[in-house]
Write a protein that holds these residues in place. Structure first.
Motif, short mmCIF file in Angstrom:
data_model
loop_
_atom_site.label_atom_id
_atom_site.label_comp_id
_atom_site.label_asym_id
_atom_site.label_seq_id
_atom_site.Cartn_x
_atom_site.Cartn_y
_atom_site.Cartn_z
N SER A 425 0.81 -1.22 0.00
CA SER A 425 0.00 0.00 0.00
C SER A 425 0.84 1.27 0.00
O SER A 425 0.32 2.35 -0.22
N ALA A 432 -4.78 1.54 -3.50
CA ALA A 432 -6.20 1.24 -3.30
C ALA A 432 -6.47 -0.25 -3.36
O ALA A 432 -7.16 -0.82 -2.52
N ARG A 433 -5.87 -0.93 -4.34
CA ARG A 433 -6.10 -2.36 -4.47
C ARG A 433 -5.47 -3.12 -3.30
O ARG A 433 -5.99 -4.14 -2.85
N HIS A 435 -5.04 -2.03 -0.17
CA HIS A 435 -5.92 -1.90 1.00
C HIS A 435 -7.15 -2.79 0.87
O HIS A 435 -7.60 -3.40 1.85
N TYR A 436 -7.71 -2.87 -0.35
CA TYR A 436 -8.91 -3.70 -0.56
C TYR A 436 -8.60 -5.17 -0.28
O TYR A 436 -9.32 -5.84 0.47
N TYR A 455 -11.00 -1.42 4.31
CA TYR A 455 -12.00 -1.04 3.30
C TYR A 455 -12.20 0.48 3.29
O TYR A 455 -12.39 1.09 2.22
N THR A 458 -9.49 2.08 1.40
CA THR A 458 -9.72 1.92 -0.04
C THR A 458 -10.67 2.98 -0.56
O THR A 458 -10.44 3.61 -1.60
N ALA A 468 -15.59 -2.37 -2.70
CA ALA A 468 -15.17 -2.00 -1.35
C ALA A 468 -16.37 -1.58 -0.51
O ALA A 468 -16.45 -1.91 0.69
#
Length: 586
Positions: A425, A432-433, A435-436, A455, A458, A468
């Motif tokens: 991250s 973003a991906r 964290h998701y 989430y 994200t 998300a």
């Protein structure tokens, strides 16, 4: 046969080369005339020496190398090869309803979000077709022209929003006419997929359907929504609900799925209607229905293409330049070895350093490619090893760390997966991906608080990520459910403890009141103990059966997790977060 792939480039380079040779020889002639005038009779003796001969040879090699380079740049080609040609005579246009009624939430999170997921699933199922996207409400506009670029389709689909069209309402005739205009230039079978809630406010639908039948356009309709209907929220720019839509009389509007209209459209054009349940099953149904149309695919014998042979003149030019570099004007001298030799070694050392740097730069890419191959072969452990080596060689590339976490996730090592996604991250491109997927790993691990936080991170980076939002809602619901179950268990434990205390106190009172103890009372007490033992035994057996069932379910989930496709389907059925396979390619 065309001897050169770029004949115009060859003509330009030939002209430039001729001009260079002309001015070079003119300058050389001027230099020789000046030297003859200054040196006089000694000039002939110096011009016939070995040093002058070597100088002329170096110049000749240099010009020949330049000519070969120009020759290579023009793309010399000879020898034909057959290239297979596949021509698909079929085109599909997906028309998506973007009216305000698509904001209704009878399907979570809303109708249009599900329509976007369905559009992406259809584009994946029809990867070998030309696909276009039309957005419509009161009017219809081409959102994405016919293309085979999946990234372009995904990009334009992500821009669809309820109420984005300048003229509101729902006019199916506009959508049909726009699709007919798009497909008019193409031959073969024409297919339109209409994704809508079915509420049509147009008066020219019959005319549009007649034109569709005349042009052999098959319209497959997919109804999104519920026949019972739902309210239509009016939201602000942040997505917060301000109020619910009202009609001209001030009554709250309830948007309902109009299946009869959609069935009529499909039947009139010789297609089929389907109610939306989930993206994959709906896309598969459309794929099967379109395949039944027997679209014409023609694989020709191939077309001949000449092979580009630029490698040969390029290699010859490089060889001549190397020879020119090795030829010394004054020859080799052991007394004075430093005149020419050091320059050659400096050039060779620089070349070796460049090759070493190139080999070092190719290291992580090689390991990453091997990791991709292992991942595609579902050899998750080997994928972890290759990605880890690539990440160790190039720690600045967080895509490699992201892929390490993805492979750990497939191995069900959710703790290491979460750690890798947290490290990834730090890269802005994959933050973003990362964290998701970290939220998904923590959810699987049972850390609901960490999953909720991931989430939310994200959504801070990508506020429009519908996956998300959905997973965040599921995590919050699961956390609330766990909290309620915990409070219920605590309450039951307290009640059981109070009942046991009352029972013990009653037994003590009985012991005080009873004298020597009669045989009847002892028998009654023995029967109560036997009854309690039997109840405890049944309770133990029930708990054992529950544990067996739970273990069987866990084994089933693990077996499904070994196959990513089964894992995604099981996650949708259970209402759990669906992992995203966002592997970066090299």
């Amino acid at each position: 046969m065309e001897l050169f792939r770029y004949p115009l480039l060859l003509a330009g380079l030939a002209g430039a080369f001729a001009a260079l040779v002309f001015f070079r020889f003119r300058a050389e002639a001027s230099r020789l005339a000046a030297a003859r005038a200054v040196l006089g009779p000694a000039f002939e003796r110096l011009a016939a020496g070995p040093e002058a001969a070597r100088r002329r040879l170096r110049g000749l090699l240099y010009f020949i190398a330049l000519a070969l380079l120009a020759f290579a740049a023009a793309g010399p080609q000879w020898g034909a090869e057959l290239a297979p040609v596949t021509d698909l005579k079929g085109n599909i246009v997906i028309a998506v309803d973007a009216s305000l009624s698509m904001a209704a939430r009878d399907l979570k999170p809303d109708r249009l979000s599900n329509a976007r997921l369905l559009l992406g699933a259809i584009s994946e199922k029809f990867a070998d077709y030309r696909i276009g996207v039309v957005a419509f409400a009161g009017q219809a506009y081409v959102q994405c022209p016919l293309t085979t670029d999946q990234d372009a389709i995904t990009y334009f689909a992500s821009a669809l929003r309820p109420g984005m069209m300048p003229e509101q309402g729902t006019d199916f005739s506009e959508a049909v006419e726009t699709v007919l205009t798009m497909l008019s230039r193409y031959g073969g079978q024409k297919v339109m997929v209409l994704i809508t809630d079915g509420e049509d406010h147009s008066s020219g639908l019959d005319t549009a359907l007649k034109a569709a039948v005349e042009q052999n356009l098959k319209i497959y309709t997919i109804g999104i929504g519920n026949p019972d209907g739902d309210l239509v929220p009016m939201t602000d720019s942040a997505g917060n609900t301000m109020e619910y839509k009202k009609d001209k009389q001030g009554k709250t509007v309830v948007s309902r799925l109009d299946e009869p209209t959609l069935m009529k459209i499909a039947s009139r054009t010789g297609a089929a209607y389907q109610r939306y349940t989930d993206p994959d099953s709906a896309a598969e149904a459309v794929r099967s229905a379109v395949a039944a149309l027997d679209l014409e695919k023609s694989k020709g014998k191939g077309r001949s293409a000449y092979k580009n042979r630029y490698q040969w003149p390029l290699a010859a030019a490089l060889l001549l330049l190397l020879i020119e570099l090795l030829i010394m004007e004054k020859g080799f001298s052991f007394n004075k070895p430093s005149f020419r030799l050091p320059k050659f070694f400096k050039g060779a050392a620089a070349l070796l350093l460049a090759l070493a740097a190139a080999a070092q730069a190719a290291g992580p890419s090689k390991d990453a490619r091997r990791g991709n191959a292992a991942y595609e072969g579902k050899d998750w452990q080997s994928a972890v090893e290759h990605y880890s080596r690539a990440a160790a060689r190039n720690p600045a590339d967080k895509r490699l760390t992201f892929n390490v976490g993805d492979a750990y996730y497939r191995l069900e090592d959710y703790e290491k997966a979460a750690e890798s996604f947290e490290q990834a991250s730090a890269g802005p491109k994959v933050a973003a991906r990362a964290h998701y997927n970290r939220g998904n790993a923590l959810f699987r691990k049972g850390d609901l608080a960490g999953a909720i936080a991931a989430y939310r991170q994200t959504l801070d980076l990508e506020p429009g990520d519908s996956n998300a939002k959905f997973n965040l809602q599921k995590a919050l619901e699961q956390k609330q459910k766990n909290s309620c179950d915990k409070n219920k268990d605590n309450k039951e434990n307290k009640d059981n403890k109070k009942d046991q205390d009352k029972k013990d106190q009653g037994d003590k009172d009985k012991e005080k009141k009873e004298d020597g103890g009669g045989e009847a009372k002892q028998d009654e007490k023995g029967k109560e103990k036997e009854k309690q033992k039997e109840q405890e035994k049944k309770k133990t057996e029930a708990q054992a059966r529950s544990r067996q069932i739970l273990e069987m379910m866990k084994e089933k989930e693990k077996a499904a997790a070994r196959d990513p496709e089964n894992m995604r389907q099981a996650a949708r059925q259970a209402g759990k977060p669906e992992p995203q396979n966002r592997l970066e390619d090299w």
